[in-house]
Design an enzyme around this catalytic site. Sequence first.
Site, PDB file in Angstrom:
ATOM      1  CG  ASP A   1      -2.079  -0.646   0.903  1.00  0.00           C
ATOM      2  OD1 ASP A   1      -2.294  -1.642   0.494  1.00  0.00           O
ATOM      3  OD2 ASP A   1      -3.033  -0.706   1.870  1.00  0.00           O
TER       4      ASP A   1
ATOM      5  CG  HIS B   1       1.781   0.313   4.485  1.00  0.00           C
ATOM      6  ND1 HIS B   1       1.701  -0.694   5.190  1.00  0.00           N
ATOM      7  CD2 HIS B   1       1.050   0.828   4.241  1.00  0.00           C
ATOM      8  CE1 HIS B   1       0.231  -0.475   5.648  1.00  0.00           C
ATOM      9  NE2 HIS B   1      -0.296   0.726   4.941  1.00  0.00           N
TER      10      HIS B   1
END
Length: 288
Positions: free
Chosen positions: A111, A256
């Site tokens: 992400d 992430h």
Amino acid sequence: MTSRITSRRLLMVAAGMSLLGGAAACKSPWAATATPEGRTEVLVTETPGAPVPSAAASPTSSSPTPSPAPPSAGPSVAPTVQPVRKALSEAESKPVYDLDPSQRVVALTIDDGPDPRYTPQVLALLQQHGIRATFFLIGENAVEHPALVKEIADRGHHIANHTWTHPDLRHMSESAVRDELERTSDLLHRTTGRLPTWFRAPGGDFSPVSLRVAADLGLRNMSWSVDPRDWSRPGTSSIIDTVLKDVRPGSIVLNHDGGGDRSQTVAALKAYLPVLIDSGYLFTAPPN
């Protein structure tokens, strides 16, 4: 010793491709079925393994050669091609938290990118291990780094929508939510030639409004089942321990590559991916 371990991992990837490849002819990849609890279960039948070239780069031998256009009296104007968005069923509109637990498969999701510092490092690790992942990209980052967006797509990874500015969608009007999602999908489509088909709400905070808008835009909703909270920088060992403790067949793992210093995430991926592979896990992502 290192060469024997590497050879074993390559054999496992090849075996997984052979085993799951036959099933793909029988079931639709990532087909949704509603569960009694109201969550959505995804039946994984796509072949996990090494990234494949993007569809735009693959020649099609069956495509006929277009006939030359007749001369026009006026100036030539390129037609505007509107992307075709798939109509979603009720089951497909629900957020997905897990994959089919009967298969020893994991979906790795990344992400908040792209980020010029950490995304290339993540891509190199995935390439090293022959893993396809899903990258949930933020529009305002993607517009700043279009070459990196194209690189992610060209390496065969799945490109997905993570809004334009990463806001809390639960407190926004429908028009504002639509702008966040539609701008991002349109940009990713223009940049990669692929129309996104999956969406993740920032923080996993889906709302009735965001679910309605996503369905209208042909976007399915993906959440996760393993969250090492790497965004909070809890320490590399903490990220590794959480993933290895919580992962199971059918897990969707959250990581992430953007939004700050992601050196701990990169170090953790470098450590836990080989462990999962040696434990017999295969990796999958939605079809492109």
